[in-house]
Design a protein around this motif. Structure first.
Motif, PDB file in Angstrom:
ATOM      1  N   GLN A 139       1.558  -5.667   1.470  1.00 31.63           N
ATOM      2  CA  GLN A 139       1.520  -5.055   0.134  1.00 31.63           C
ATOM      3  C   GLN A 139       2.520  -5.714  -0.814  1.00 31.63           C
ATOM      4  O   GLN A 139       2.203  -6.002  -1.969  1.00 31.63           O
ATOM      5  CB  GLN A 139       1.820  -3.557   0.266  1.00 31.63           C
ATOM      6  CG  GLN A 139       1.782  -2.813  -1.057  1.00 31.63           C
ATOM      7  CD  GLN A 139       2.077  -1.330  -0.889  1.00 31.63           C
ATOM      8  OE1 GLN A 139       2.518  -0.878   0.167  1.00 31.63           O
ATOM      9  NE2 GLN A 139       1.819  -0.568  -1.934  1.00 31.63           N
ATOM     10  N   GLN A 140       3.745  -5.929  -0.322  1.00 30.97           N
ATOM     11  CA  GLN A 140       4.773  -6.562  -1.149  1.00 30.97           C
ATOM     12  C   GLN A 140       4.289  -7.877  -1.730  1.00 30.97           C
ATOM     13  O   GLN A 140       4.439  -8.149  -2.910  1.00 30.97           O
ATOM     14  CB  GLN A 140       6.014  -6.866  -0.282  1.00 30.97           C
ATOM     15  CG  GLN A 140       6.874  -5.696   0.001  1.00 30.97           C
ATOM     16  CD  GLN A 140       7.575  -5.238  -1.259  1.00 30.97           C
ATOM     17  OE1 GLN A 140       7.263  -4.178  -1.775  1.00 30.97           O
ATOM     18  NE2 GLN A 140       8.492  -6.047  -1.753  1.00 30.97           N
ATOM     19  N   HIS A 141       3.734  -8.708  -0.849  1.00 33.73           N
ATOM     20  CA  HIS A 141       3.346 -10.048  -1.284  1.00 33.73           C
ATOM     21  C   HIS A 141       2.184  -9.980  -2.274  1.00 33.73           C
ATOM     22  O   HIS A 141       2.169 -10.718  -3.267  1.00 33.73           O
ATOM     23  CB  HIS A 141       2.989 -10.912  -0.072  1.00 33.73           C
ATOM     24  CG  HIS A 141       2.847 -12.357  -0.421  1.00 33.73           C
ATOM     25  ND1 HIS A 141       3.874 -13.103  -0.926  1.00 33.73           N
ATOM     26  CD2 HIS A 141       1.781 -13.200  -0.370  1.00 33.73           C
ATOM     27  CE1 HIS A 141       3.467 -14.345  -1.161  1.00 33.73           C
ATOM     28  NE2 HIS A 141       2.196 -14.421  -0.836  1.00 33.73           N
ATOM     29  N   ALA A 142       1.241  -9.094  -2.021  1.00 32.97           N
ATOM     30  CA  ALA A 142       0.088  -8.970  -2.930  1.00 32.97           C
ATOM     31  C   ALA A 142       0.540  -8.468  -4.301  1.00 32.97           C
ATOM     32  O   ALA A 142       0.184  -9.044  -5.339  1.00 32.97           O
ATOM     33  CB  ALA A 142      -0.956  -8.027  -2.332  1.00 32.97           C
ATOM     34  N   TYR A 147      -1.574  -8.487  -7.737  1.00 36.07           N
ATOM     35  CA  TYR A 147      -2.879  -8.151  -7.175  1.00 36.07           C
ATOM     36  C   TYR A 147      -2.905  -6.716  -6.637  1.00 36.07           C
ATOM     37  O   TYR A 147      -1.861  -6.117  -6.382  1.00 36.07           O
ATOM     38  CB  TYR A 147      -3.229  -9.109  -6.038  1.00 36.07           C
ATOM     39  CG  TYR A 147      -3.401 -10.550  -6.457  1.00 36.07           C
ATOM     40  CD1 TYR A 147      -3.903 -10.901  -7.715  1.00 36.07           C
ATOM     41  CD2 TYR A 147      -3.066 -11.581  -5.585  1.00 36.07           C
ATOM     42  CE1 TYR A 147      -4.068 -12.220  -8.083  1.00 36.07           C
ATOM     43  CE2 TYR A 147      -3.231 -12.918  -5.947  1.00 36.07           C
ATOM     44  CZ  TYR A 147      -3.732 -13.231  -7.196  1.00 36.07           C
ATOM     45  OH  TYR A 147      -3.896 -14.539  -7.545  1.00 36.07           O
ATOM     46  N   GLY A 148      -4.118  -6.221  -6.412  1.00 32.00           N
ATOM     47  CA  GLY A 148      -4.308  -4.894  -5.834  1.00 32.00           C
ATOM     48  C   GLY A 148      -4.653  -4.987  -4.357  1.00 32.00           C
ATOM     49  O   GLY A 148      -5.389  -5.881  -3.934  1.00 32.00           O
ATOM     50  N   ALA A 193      -7.420  -7.779  -4.174  1.00 33.08           N
ATOM     51  CA  ALA A 193      -8.241  -7.813  -5.395  1.00 33.08           C
ATOM     52  C   ALA A 193      -7.432  -8.377  -6.562  1.00 33.08           C
ATOM     53  O   ALA A 193      -6.238  -8.108  -6.693  1.00 33.08           O
ATOM     54  CB  ALA A 193      -8.716  -6.404  -5.726  1.00 33.08           C
ATOM     55  N   MET A 194      -8.118  -9.136  -7.417  1.00 34.48           N
ATOM     56  CA  MET A 194      -7.448  -9.696  -8.587  1.00 34.48           C
ATOM     57  C   MET A 194      -7.042  -8.587  -9.552  1.00 34.48           C
ATOM     58  O   MET A 194      -6.039  -8.696 -10.248  1.00 34.48           O
ATOM     59  CB  MET A 194      -8.370 -10.686  -9.277  1.00 34.48           C
ATOM     60  CG  MET A 194      -7.645 -11.811  -9.968  1.00 34.48           C
ATOM     61  SD  MET A 194      -8.777 -12.952 -10.713  1.00 34.48           S
ATOM     62  CE  MET A 194      -8.976 -14.174  -9.447  1.00 34.48           C
ATOM     63  N   GLY A 195      -7.828  -7.520  -9.589  1.00 36.20           N
ATOM     64  CA  GLY A 195      -7.526  -6.398 -10.476  1.00 36.20           C
ATOM     65  C   GLY A 195      -7.322  -5.116  -9.681  1.00 36.20           C
ATOM     66  O   GLY A 195      -6.467  -5.043  -8.800  1.00 36.20           O
TER      67      GLY A 195
END
Ligand code: MF3
Ligand code: CO
Ligand code: CO
Length: 243
Positions: A139-142, A147-148, A193-195
Motif C-alpha cells: 500500500q505504501q509504495h502504491a 495510485y489506488g 489502479a491509476m485512479g
C-alpha cells in the motif's frame, strides 16, 4: 508446488511474445490451455465456480477476471493475464500486465510500480512477520506513487485448492494480522489502479472494472515462506530467497 509453479512460469513466458496489436485474448487463452495440458496439468480456472476460460484477460480498466474475447488487442492498451494451473494435485497462480505495442509513459509506469509493489510485499513475507506487514508495504509504495490499491480482491493461501486461507490484502497495518510461519504457501498479487480503487462488476457477473474507467495493473506469484525467506515458486529456481 515447485513443479507446478515451474510449469506455470514456462506457460506465461510462452504467452508473453503473443501479446501484440491484432491478437485476440481468446487466441492467448487457447494457447495457454494447450501449453498447460501438454505439460500434464489442468487449467484450474476453467470451470472454477463457472468461470469459462483457462486465463483471465483483463484489458485497461478491467481489474481482474476479464473474459478472453475475439476482439483484437489494440496498440496502446495494457492487458493483464492471470493463470492458475493444477499439476499432480498442486495449484499455482501467477499474473502479469503487459503493454500492447506502444503504450503511454503513464501506463508503463503503472505496470512498473505494480511489479515493484509485489516485491515490496515479498520483502515482508518472512517467518515471524504478519500479514499486515505485507499489505502495508504494498500500500505504501502504491499510494506514494499516487495510485489506488484495489480492496475488493486480495492474495490468498494456495495449495491443494486455488483459494485457501488466509486472505492476503494489499493494504494493512504493520504488526497486525496472522503471523507468517515456514511452510505457508500463498500468493501476493497487488492490483493497482491509476485512479480510484473502487470497482464495479460487469454484466458477465465476473469481470471487475474501475469505476472511473482508468487503467489497472496486476502482478502475482505463488510463494512459500521458508526459514531462509520467501521462495517464489512461479519464478525459476526460487527467485526471491534472501538468506
Ligand atoms: N487467478 C485468480 C486469482 O489470482 C483467480 C481466478 S478464478 C477464475 O486468485 F475463476 F476467475 F479464474
Ligand atoms: Co491469479
Ligand atoms: Co491469486
Amino acid at each position: 508446488m515447485r513443479e507446478s509453479g515451474k510449469l506455470l512460469h514456462q506457460v506465461l513466458e510462452a504467452l508473453k511474445p503473443m501479446i501484440k496489436p491484432g491478437v485476440t485474448t481468446l487466441e492467448i487463452d487457447r494457447m495457454a490451455e494447450k501449453l498447460i495440458r501438454d505439460g500434464g496439468a489442468i487449467p484450474s480456472s476453467k470451470g472454477y465456480e463457472g468461470f469459462p476460460y483457462s486465463i483471465c484477460a483483463s484489458v485497461d480498466s478491467e481489474v481482474v477476471h476479464g473474459f478472453p474475447s475475439d476482439v483484437p488487442l489494440r496498440d496502446g492498451q495494457i492487458v493483464s493475464i492471470d493463470c492458475t494451473l493444477i499439476l499432480n494435485g498442486w495449484q499455482s497462480d501467477s499474473a502479469f500486465t503487459s503493454p500492447v505495442g506502444n503504450v503511454s509513459a503513464e501506463a508503463k509506469k503503472l505496470i512498473r510500480v505494480t511489479e515493484e509493489c509485489f516485491w515490496k510485499g515479498v520483502s515482508q513475507a518472512r517467518a515471524g512477520n504478519r500479514l499486515g506487514d505485507i499489505g502495508w508495504a504494498v500500500q505504501q509504495h502504491a499510494e506514494m506513487n499516487g495510485y489506488g490499491v484495489i480492496r475488493d480482491f486480495c492474495g490468498h493461501g494456495i495449495g491443494r485448492e486455488m483459494h485457501e486461507d488466509p486472505s492476503v490484502p494489499n493494504y494493512g497495518k504493520p504488526g497486525r494480522g496472522a503471523r507468517l510461519v515456514p511452510g505457508m504457501t500463498l500468493t501476493i498479487e497487488p492490483m493497482i489502479a491509476m485512479g480510484t480503487w473502487k470497482v464495479f462488476i460487469k454484466d458477465n457477473d465476473w469481470t471487475a472494472v474501475t469505476r472511473d474507467n482508468r487503467p489497472c495493473a496486476h502482478y502475482e506469484h505463488t510463494l512459500v515462506i521458508t526459514e531462509g525467506g520467501p521462495e517464489i515458486l512461479s519464478l525459476p529456481s526460487g527467485a526471491g530467497v534472501q538468506a
